[in-house]
Design a protein around this motif. Structure first.
Motif, PDB file in Angstrom:
ATOM      1  N   ALA A 369       0.799  -1.215   0.000  1.00 38.20           N
ATOM      2  CA  ALA A 369       0.000   0.000   0.000  1.00 38.20           C
ATOM      3  C   ALA A 369       0.839   1.276   0.000  1.00 38.20           C
ATOM      4  O   ALA A 369       0.278   2.367  -0.064  1.00 38.20           O
ATOM      5  CB  ALA A 369      -0.929   0.005   1.211  1.00 38.20           C
ATOM      6  N   ASN A 370       2.167   1.158   0.096  1.00 37.31           N
ATOM      7  CA  ASN A 370       3.002   2.358   0.116  1.00 37.31           C
ATOM      8  C   ASN A 370       2.788   3.178  -1.146  1.00 37.31           C
ATOM      9  O   ASN A 370       2.726   2.636  -2.246  1.00 37.31           O
ATOM     10  CB  ASN A 370       4.486   1.976   0.213  1.00 37.31           C
ATOM     11  N   TYR A 371       2.708   4.497  -0.992  1.00 36.92           N
ATOM     12  CA  TYR A 371       2.541   5.364  -2.152  1.00 36.92           C
ATOM     13  C   TYR A 371       3.665   6.391  -2.267  1.00 36.92           C
ATOM     14  O   TYR A 371       3.550   7.387  -2.969  1.00 36.92           O
ATOM     15  CB  TYR A 371       1.173   6.042  -2.136  1.00 36.92           C
ATOM     16  N   GLY A 372       4.757   6.121  -1.584  1.00 36.61           N
ATOM     17  CA  GLY A 372       5.963   6.931  -1.698  1.00 36.61           C
ATOM     18  C   GLY A 372       7.173   6.051  -1.503  1.00 36.61           C
ATOM     19  O   GLY A 372       7.077   4.945  -0.956  1.00 36.61           O
ATOM     20  N   ALA A 373       8.333   6.533  -1.956  1.00 33.15           N
ATOM     21  CA  ALA A 373       9.553   5.747  -1.797  1.00 33.15           C
ATOM     22  C   ALA A 373       9.913   5.572  -0.327  1.00 33.15           C
ATOM     23  O   ALA A 373      10.420   4.530   0.080  1.00 33.15           O
ATOM     24  CB  ALA A 373      10.699   6.409  -2.560  1.00 33.15           C
ATOM     25  N   SER A 374       9.681   6.602   0.480  1.00 37.42           N
ATOM     26  CA  SER A 374       9.927   6.533   1.929  1.00 37.42           C
ATOM     27  C   SER A 374       8.648   6.951   2.638  1.00 37.42           C
ATOM     28  O   SER A 374       8.232   8.109   2.531  1.00 37.42           O
ATOM     29  CB  SER A 374      11.089   7.450   2.339  1.00 37.42           C
ATOM     30  N   SER A 375       8.007   6.011   3.316  1.00 35.02           N
ATOM     31  CA  SER A 375       6.713   6.267   3.937  1.00 35.02           C
ATOM     32  C   SER A 375       6.866   6.512   5.433  1.00 35.02           C
ATOM     33  O   SER A 375       7.611   5.796   6.110  1.00 35.02           O
ATOM     34  CB  SER A 375       5.768   5.087   3.692  1.00 35.02           C
ATOM     35  N   PHE A 376       6.133   7.502   5.922  1.00 28.18           N
ATOM     36  CA  PHE A 376       6.151   7.847   7.342  1.00 28.18           C
ATOM     37  C   PHE A 376       4.726   8.187   7.766  1.00 28.18           C
ATOM     38  O   PHE A 376       4.252   9.305   7.544  1.00 28.18           O
ATOM     39  CB  PHE A 376       7.062   9.053   7.613  1.00 28.18           C
ATOM     40  N   ASP A 377       4.035   7.211   8.366  1.00 25.64           N
ATOM     41  CA  ASP A 377       2.701   7.456   8.908  1.00 25.64           C
ATOM     42  C   ASP A 377       2.784   7.580  10.421  1.00 25.64           C
ATOM     43  O   ASP A 377       3.459   6.788  11.087  1.00 25.64           O
ATOM     44  CB  ASP A 377       1.750   6.320   8.530  1.00 25.64           C
ATOM     45  N   ALA A 378       2.083   8.575  10.960  1.00 24.59           N
ATOM     46  CA  ALA A 378       2.098   8.818  12.398  1.00 24.59           C
ATOM     47  C   ALA A 378       1.407   7.680  13.141  1.00 24.59           C
ATOM     48  O   ALA A 378       0.354   7.190  12.712  1.00 24.59           O
ATOM     49  CB  ALA A 378       1.416  10.140  12.709  1.00 24.59           C
ATOM     50  N   VAL A 379       2.000   7.267  14.260  1.00 23.40           N
ATOM     51  CA  VAL A 379       1.414   6.261  15.148  1.00 23.40           C
ATOM     52  C   VAL A 379       1.142   6.944  16.485  1.00 23.40           C
ATOM     53  O   VAL A 379       2.039   7.573  17.065  1.00 23.40           O
ATOM     54  CB  VAL A 379       2.345   5.053  15.334  1.00 23.40           C
ATOM     55  N   GLU A 380      -0.093   6.815  16.975  1.00 25.46           N
ATOM     56  CA  GLU A 380      -0.497   7.477  18.215  1.00 25.46           C
ATOM     57  C   GLU A 380      -1.069   6.465  19.193  1.00 25.46           C
ATOM     58  O   GLU A 380      -1.552   5.399  18.788  1.00 25.46           O
ATOM     59  CB  GLU A 380      -1.570   8.543  17.906  1.00 25.46           C
TER      60      GLU A 380
END
Length: 471
Positions: A369-380
């Motif tokens: 599901a990644n849509y960028g070369a480097s993925s950074f989604d916030a985890v809370e």
């Protein structure tokens, strides 16, 4: 004559490096040349758990040969790894960091002879080693076999070597049939030879699917001959070819985060490197994606402990970034885990494209599901406090589960429920992989990495099996 801009020029013109990379126009990442599916990606993924598979790794990685009397020193000076015990015919996960201690990249380093190595991995490490070799007065020769073009438009593809892996619980049956007799199961990451269709090829004892397997490589001219022999030998053991769509799932299950942002965009000591890199290089076009947003690009840097490479850091040699890493308390660092996404929340995302009356969420592609070369989604946490970053996301047919590889605060226990913020703020960036959308908080359970029990229980400690808290 047009003179190419440097990475530093591009950054100076943009003004904000985060905004530059978050709005990169880099097309969607695809694994080149290898067909998307041979059967279907679910069947192919199940085969590395149940029978045997052939991974074709010929096209998506760089092969970077480093030879000469200065080769060991170049690698020791740039890698966090110890070279005190690195015999010929062995390999290791090579991890260079920048002066700040942030990871530049990683990959597999093979020692073919006392003064001959080949690094197999992505562009950032190859670029960094090329630059350092020229700056440090090392007596080395470099040869670079770049990854195949993502979009060949019908043109012929040529590589220096082919590279296959035979993996899965029936892999050794296939291997011994190919060899025409028994094959010694070498220790993990040790190299040997195998006879295939009259060719004597090099091998690496690997275990990408958890069970014992081999990586094989040889001259590209023998590609068809060797591949056909493997398929013929594997027919009776249920061997499946793995297409590009399923391939990335094996990394997801086995706990490898493949695309950390290279920690090279800041620091005066790296200005000469940024001036050496061009506007065409990966580092100038890398696409940052995800819900985590900071104006400070250093907030996207990850140290070895956050990526599960803490066991590789050895202070028995001098290397770039050593001072920064010596100041780090491993016990206080985020650690690598798997996040198991809540099925109801994932169903909302997957239903979004056909729910005309509901919100539109960022598209969740299958299997990755990644849509960028480097993925950074916030985890809370449940109260909305930041506790980590989700870095590599997809779906595993073997577990019938959406998961992501993440790095979380050391006090977040296994079994805790957290929230992954899926989608970018303010409707999304200008990346070509993004359509206007809303964000959604996805519940997830903090789980071990690797997620697959077979991989978790059989991998050597320190290689992908790194969800443990450092001692």
């Amino acid at each position: 004559m047009n003179v190419k801009k440097s990475l530093q020029d591009v950054m100076d013109e943009a003004g904000n490096t985060t905004e530059l990379l978050r709005n990169s126009q880099l097309p969607p990442y695809i694994f080149p040349v290898v067909p998307s599916e041979f059967t279907n990606f679910r069947r192919e993924a199940r085969a590395w758990r149940n029978s045997a598979v052939l991974y074709d790794q010929t096209h998506h990685m760089f092969n970077f040969w480093i030879t000469g009397p200065g080769a060991p020193r170049l690698l020791s000076d740039t890698g966090v790894n110890s070279f005190a015990n690195f015999p010929v015919d062995s390999a290791k996960q090579f991890v260079p960091v920048g002066p700040s201690g942030g990871v530049i990249g990683d990959g597999i380093l093979f020692r073919l002879a006392e003064e001959e190595f080949v690094f197999v991995g992505r562009a950032p490490v190859c670029n960094w080693l090329t630059f350092r070799a020229g700056q440090g007065g090392y007596d080395v020769e470099l040869r670079r076999d770049e990854r195949s073009s993502s979009r060949t438009f019908g043109k012929a593809v040529q590589r220096d070597v082919w590279r296959f892996q035979i993996q899965g619980p029936r892999a050794w049956d296939v291997i011994e049939k190919l060899n025409g007799g028994s094959v010694e199961q070498l220790k993990f990451f040790r190299m040997g030879h195998l006879n295939v269709a009259g060719e004597r090829v090099r091998t690496l004892r690997h275990g990408m699917a958890g069970a014992p397997g081999l990586e094989l490589w040889g001259p590209y001219a023998t590609y068809d001959k060797v591949r056909e022999a493997i398929l013929e030998a594997g027919r009776e053991f249920g061997l499946e070819q793995v297409g590009a769509r399923a391939y990335g799932v094996s990394a997801l299950e086995s706990g490898w985060i493949p695309s950390a942002l290279p920690a090279i965009y800041t620091g005066e000591e790296l200005r000469s490197y940024r001036e050496w890199l061009t506007e065409d290089d990966y580092e100038a076009n890398n696409a940052l994606a995800g819900s985590f947003v900071s104006s400070d690009i250093e907030d996207y840097y990850l140290n070895p402990w956050e990526l599960g490479y803490g066991a590789h850091v050895k202070f028995d040699h001098d290397f770039i970034g050593r001072d920064a890493l010596e100041a780090v308390d491993p016990r206080a660092q985020r650690r690598k885990v798997t996040l198991a996404w809540n099925a109801e929340d994932v169903a909302k995302i997957l239903a979004s494209p056909v729910d005309r009356d509901g919100p539109v969420y960022q598209f969740f592609d299958l299997a990755l599901a990644n849509y960028g070369a480097s993925s950074f989604d916030a985890v809370e946490d449940a109260d909305g406090n930041p506790v980590g970053l989700s870095l590599y996301t997809g779906y595993t047919p073997n577990e019938r589960q959406a998961i992501s590889l993440a790095t979380v605060d050391p006090d977040v226990p296994l079994g805790a429920e957290v929230r992954v913020i899926w989608g970018e703020p303010d409707g999304g960036t200008r990346k070509v992989t993004v359509d206007p959308h809303e964000q959604i908080a996805v519940r997830a359970i903090v789980s071990p990495a690797p997620y697959a029990a077979m991989a978790r229980e059989t991998y050597r400690p320190g290689w992908r099996s790194s969800s443990q808290v450092p001692s």
